[in-house]
Design a protein around this motif. Sequence first.
Motif, PDB file in Angstrom:
ATOM      1  N   SER A   2      -3.048  35.937   8.022  1.00  0.00           N
ATOM      2  CA  SER A   2      -1.844  35.323   7.415  1.00  0.00           C
ATOM      3  C   SER A   2      -0.539  35.885   8.549  1.00  0.00           C
ATOM      4  O   SER A   2      -0.369  36.670   8.406  1.00  0.00           O
ATOM      5  N   GLU A   3      -0.114  34.923   9.396  1.00  0.00           N
ATOM      6  CA  GLU A   3       1.475  35.772  10.404  1.00  0.00           C
ATOM      7  C   GLU A   3       2.041  35.258   9.295  1.00  0.00           C
ATOM      8  O   GLU A   3       2.780  33.829   9.195  1.00  0.00           O
ATOM      9  N   PRO A   4       2.966  35.624   9.120  1.00  0.00           N
ATOM     10  CA  PRO A   4       4.718  35.495   7.983  1.00  0.00           C
ATOM     11  C   PRO A   4       4.881  35.101   9.081  1.00  0.00           C
ATOM     12  O   PRO A   4       5.427  35.802  10.939  1.00  0.00           O
ATOM     13  N   MET A   5       6.029  34.143   8.820  1.00  0.00           N
ATOM     14  CA  MET A   5       6.745  33.544   9.674  1.00  0.00           C
ATOM     15  C   MET A   5       8.297  33.020   9.398  1.00  0.00           C
ATOM     16  O   MET A   5       7.982  32.708   8.188  1.00  0.00           O
ATOM     17  N   ASN A   6       8.589  33.130  10.218  1.00  0.00           N
ATOM     18  CA  ASN A   6      10.373  32.911   9.938  1.00  0.00           C
ATOM     19  C   ASN A   6      10.019  31.196   9.706  1.00  0.00           C
ATOM     20  O   ASN A   6      10.217  30.601  10.334  1.00  0.00           O
ATOM     21  N   ALA A   7      11.593  30.850   8.744  1.00  0.00           N
ATOM     22  CA  ALA A   7      11.802  29.247   8.164  1.00  0.00           C
ATOM     23  C   ALA A   7      12.309  29.043   9.224  1.00  0.00           C
ATOM     24  O   ALA A   7      11.509  27.777   9.607  1.00  0.00           O
TER      25      ALA A   7
ATOM     26  N   ILE B  79      -1.644  31.557  12.612  1.00  0.00           N
ATOM     27  CA  ILE B  79      -1.477  32.844  13.378  1.00  0.00           C
ATOM     28  C   ILE B  79      -0.433  32.885  13.959  1.00  0.00           C
ATOM     29  O   ILE B  79      -0.349  33.388  15.053  1.00  0.00           O
ATOM     30  N   GLY B  80       0.407  31.598  13.442  1.00  0.00           N
ATOM     31  CA  GLY B  80       1.833  31.531  14.278  1.00  0.00           C
ATOM     32  C   GLY B  80       2.030  30.648  15.811  1.00  0.00           C
ATOM     33  O   GLY B  80       3.109  30.860  16.708  1.00  0.00           O
ATOM     34  N   ALA B  81       0.747  30.240  16.500  1.00  0.00           N
ATOM     35  CA  ALA B  81       0.807  29.163  16.689  1.00  0.00           C
ATOM     36  C   ALA B  81       1.551  28.248  16.933  1.00  0.00           C
ATOM     37  O   ALA B  81       1.261  27.817  15.783  1.00  0.00           O
ATOM     38  N   VAL B  82       2.078  27.498  18.184  1.00  0.00           N
ATOM     39  CA  VAL B  82       3.004  26.596  18.357  1.00  0.00           C
ATOM     40  C   VAL B  82       1.592  25.504  18.449  1.00  0.00           C
ATOM     41  O   VAL B  82       1.266  24.566  19.821  1.00  0.00           O
ATOM     42  N   HIS B  83       1.001  24.039  17.732  1.00  0.00           N
ATOM     43  CA  HIS B  83       0.858  23.097  18.164  1.00  0.00           C
ATOM     44  C   HIS B  83       1.560  22.113  18.713  1.00  0.00           C
ATOM     45  O   HIS B  83       2.259  21.507  18.285  1.00  0.00           O
TER      46      HIS B  83
ATOM     47  N   LYS C  74       1.133  34.839  18.161  1.00  0.00           N
ATOM     48  CA  LYS C  74       2.409  33.988  17.373  1.00  0.00           C
ATOM     49  C   LYS C  74       3.513  33.525  19.071  1.00  0.00           C
ATOM     50  O   LYS C  74       3.437  34.413  19.831  1.00  0.00           O
ATOM     51  N   GLY C  75       3.531  31.921  19.117  1.00  0.00           N
ATOM     52  CA  GLY C  75       4.665  31.952  19.412  1.00  0.00           C
ATOM     53  C   GLY C  75       3.913  31.224  20.531  1.00  0.00           C
ATOM     54  O   GLY C  75       5.075  30.062  20.884  1.00  0.00           O
ATOM     55  N   ASP C  76       3.120  31.260  20.546  1.00  0.00           N
ATOM     56  CA  ASP C  76       2.004  30.738  22.438  1.00  0.00           C
ATOM     57  C   ASP C  76       1.727  29.245  22.076  1.00  0.00           C
ATOM     58  O   ASP C  76       1.774  28.388  20.584  1.00  0.00           O
ATOM     59  N   ARG C  77       1.719  28.127  23.085  1.00  0.00           N
ATOM     60  CA  ARG C  77       1.039  26.804  22.355  1.00  0.00           C
ATOM     61  C   ARG C  77      -0.081  26.466  22.933  1.00  0.00           C
ATOM     62  O   ARG C  77      -0.674  26.821  23.740  1.00  0.00           O
ATOM     63  N   VAL C  78      -0.486  25.818  21.678  1.00  0.00           N
ATOM     64  CA  VAL C  78      -2.118  25.177  21.498  1.00  0.00           C
ATOM     65  C   VAL C  78      -1.965  23.237  22.127  1.00  0.00           C
ATOM     66  O   VAL C  78      -1.602  23.214  21.287  1.00  0.00           O
ATOM     67  N   ALA C  79      -2.337  23.148  22.565  1.00  0.00           N
ATOM     68  CA  ALA C  79      -2.812  21.120  22.669  1.00  0.00           C
ATOM     69  C   ALA C  79      -3.995  21.118  22.226  1.00  0.00           C
ATOM     70  O   ALA C  79      -5.128  22.039  22.646  1.00  0.00           O
ATOM     71  N   ILE C  80      -3.882  20.150  21.595  1.00  0.00           N
ATOM     72  CA  ILE C  80      -4.710  19.540  20.384  1.00  0.00           C
ATOM     73  C   ILE C  80      -5.305  17.869  21.011  1.00  0.00           C
ATOM     74  O   ILE C  80      -3.598  17.854  20.690  1.00  0.00           O
TER      75      ILE C  80
ATOM     76  N   VAL D  76       2.242  28.455   6.590  1.00  0.00           N
ATOM     77  CA  VAL D  76       2.127  27.091   6.165  1.00  0.00           C
ATOM     78  C   VAL D  76       0.738  26.927   5.553  1.00  0.00           C
ATOM     79  O   VAL D  76       0.328  26.874   4.894  1.00  0.00           O
ATOM     80  N   PHE D  77      -0.035  27.932   6.792  1.00  0.00           N
ATOM     81  CA  PHE D  77      -1.387  27.469   6.140  1.00  0.00           C
ATOM     82  C   PHE D  77      -1.564  28.213   4.517  1.00  0.00           C
ATOM     83  O   PHE D  77      -2.691  27.567   3.952  1.00  0.00           O
ATOM     84  N   ASP D  78      -0.243  29.393   4.281  1.00  0.00           N
ATOM     85  CA  ASP D  78      -1.253  29.527   3.043  1.00  0.00           C
ATOM     86  C   ASP D  78      -0.385  28.487   2.104  1.00  0.00           C
ATOM     87  O   ASP D  78      -1.101  28.402   0.802  1.00  0.00           O
ATOM     88  N   ASN D  79       0.451  28.360   2.256  1.00  0.00           N
ATOM     89  CA  ASN D  79       0.864  26.865   1.993  1.00  0.00           C
ATOM     90  C   ASN D  79       0.453  25.852   1.430  1.00  0.00           C
ATOM     91  O   ASN D  79       0.093  25.159   0.198  1.00  0.00           O
ATOM     92  N   CYS D  80      -0.267  25.495   2.015  1.00  0.00           N
ATOM     93  CA  CYS D  80      -1.160  23.845   2.309  1.00  0.00           C
ATOM     94  C   CYS D  80      -2.857  24.561   1.923  1.00  0.00           C
ATOM     95  O   CYS D  80      -3.274  23.350   1.091  1.00  0.00           O
ATOM     96  N   VAL D  81      -3.010  26.107   1.487  1.00  0.00           N
ATOM     97  CA  VAL D  81      -4.671  25.736   1.622  1.00  0.00           C
ATOM     98  C   VAL D  81      -4.573  27.111   0.932  1.00  0.00           C
ATOM     99  O   VAL D  81      -4.898  27.160  -0.093  1.00  0.00           O
ATOM    100  N   ALA D  82      -3.964  28.191   1.063  1.00  0.00           N
ATOM    101  CA  ALA D  82      -4.633  29.594   0.707  1.00  0.00           C
ATOM    102  C   ALA D  82      -4.476  29.472  -1.161  1.00  0.00           C
ATOM    103  O   ALA D  82      -4.380  29.858  -1.875  1.00  0.00           O
ATOM    104  N   ARG D  83      -3.293  29.072  -1.286  1.00  0.00           N
ATOM    105  CA  ARG D  83      -2.273  29.374  -2.890  1.00  0.00           C
ATOM    106  C   ARG D  83      -3.341  28.606  -3.582  1.00  0.00           C
ATOM    107  O   ARG D  83      -3.177  28.762  -5.142  1.00  0.00           O
ATOM    108  N   HIS D  84      -3.977  27.631  -3.019  1.00  0.00           N
ATOM    109  CA  HIS D  84      -4.424  26.827  -4.260  1.00  0.00           C
ATOM    110  C   HIS D  84      -5.689  27.346  -4.262  1.00  0.00           C
ATOM    111  O   HIS D  84      -6.430  26.994  -5.380  1.00  0.00           O
TER     112      HIS D  84
END
Length: 427
Positions: free
Chosen positions: A251-256, A156-160, A132-138, A78-86
């Motif tokens: 960037s972590e490749p993430m399953n859809a 990195i594949g963490a879940v916010h 990857k897979g860890d939860r991060v509270a923001i 998702v990061f690559d799609n939102c930032v890196a590819r621009h």
Amino acid sequence: MRTRQLQSLLRSTKRNLVEFKELGGYSEIYKYSIENNTEFWEKLARSRLDWKEDFTQVSNSCFKNGSISWFADGKLNVFDNCVARHLPDRADQPALIYEKDEPGTEEFVTYAQLHSLVNRFANVLKSKKVKKGDRVAIYYPVSPLGVAAMLACAKIGAVHSVVFAGFSADALRPGIQISTENCRVVICADGTYRGGRYINLKSVVDQAIENLDLVETVLVGTRNPEAQKLTTGKDVDLDQALESASDNCESEPMNAEDPLFLLYTSGSTGKPTGLVHSQAGYLLYAAVTTSAVFDCQPGDKFGCVADIGWITGHTYTVYGPLVNGAVSLLFESVPSYPDPGRYWATVEKYNLTQFYGAPTAYRSLLRHSNEFIEKYDRSSLKRIGSVGEPINTEAWEWLHHTVGSSKVRIADTWWQTETGGNMITPV
């Protein structure tokens, strides 16, 4: 509906769904999407998103047992799609406009700067053993660092799990606990400003995690340099950590179908209820609706004033504008500070092309004199959106005729989210 207005609506919608240029307009595209659902979303997924590994199956849905998946064997980030590819095309274009509470103290963050910031943030998280897979509270106010925290997790594949930075400790604590036992890191700011008043957020976090052993690290950012922000042995100065971190990070490749984020209710009427959004399906929805409903083009200045703690803020302050290469407004203040013209002063200052707010705020502002609107130039606006609840007739008329000078279309998105109807109200 007047014929010329309908034709304008159809042209705008078709322009934002160029994948279906052979179709006649909005009605034809909508009909095609219902009758050819798989082909419709396959074409959008391939044209709107960049994939690390292509998908071979569009969807697999069985509503009887609750099994629903989209692009399941594809991988992306998702990061690559939102930032890196621009990059490099939009490296020097602002990605974020940070309209702070106090007028005249705004900040701009370019796509290149955001790319570097997120990479450093991701490395800080990895140094705290987030994987990857860890939860991060923001628990962060709307700000560049709040957005970077979300995108760093996505990278990195963490879940916010973002909790609105206005909820109490009693609301924040369950959001951390329910995010499962692997939520070891909380990200927060020392505080925020609203309407000229400083609000201490760190004290709320301290109360929320008291005797909560699962939290090992609290990354604390600075909003008020004079505030005491490091108050427990778990606290880490986020600004210092970012300054010393590398801006190189893979960037972590993430399953859809991997989870992207969790979002919980406040729990004010019972146990907090959470919803999980996955990677590709959510991002594609954000990309398409931001483009088609709001006529959002690359380089547009998208002004969604929702906090990042809400789903509207997730989709239309962060992911939707950025995936489309737009400039996103981060609005820290309130609509009446320092006077009821704050929204429209912001529109003029940045030449916003879209403005997206809530009926509650609109109703409060329409009670004031029109001078707070008319003294500002709003001619840059293409869309005005309304979200959160049904908009009443008086507020709609005020937005259309007074704020929009009878020229700007109104996107009443409550109708879509609550009923599945057309999101655009033609004028």
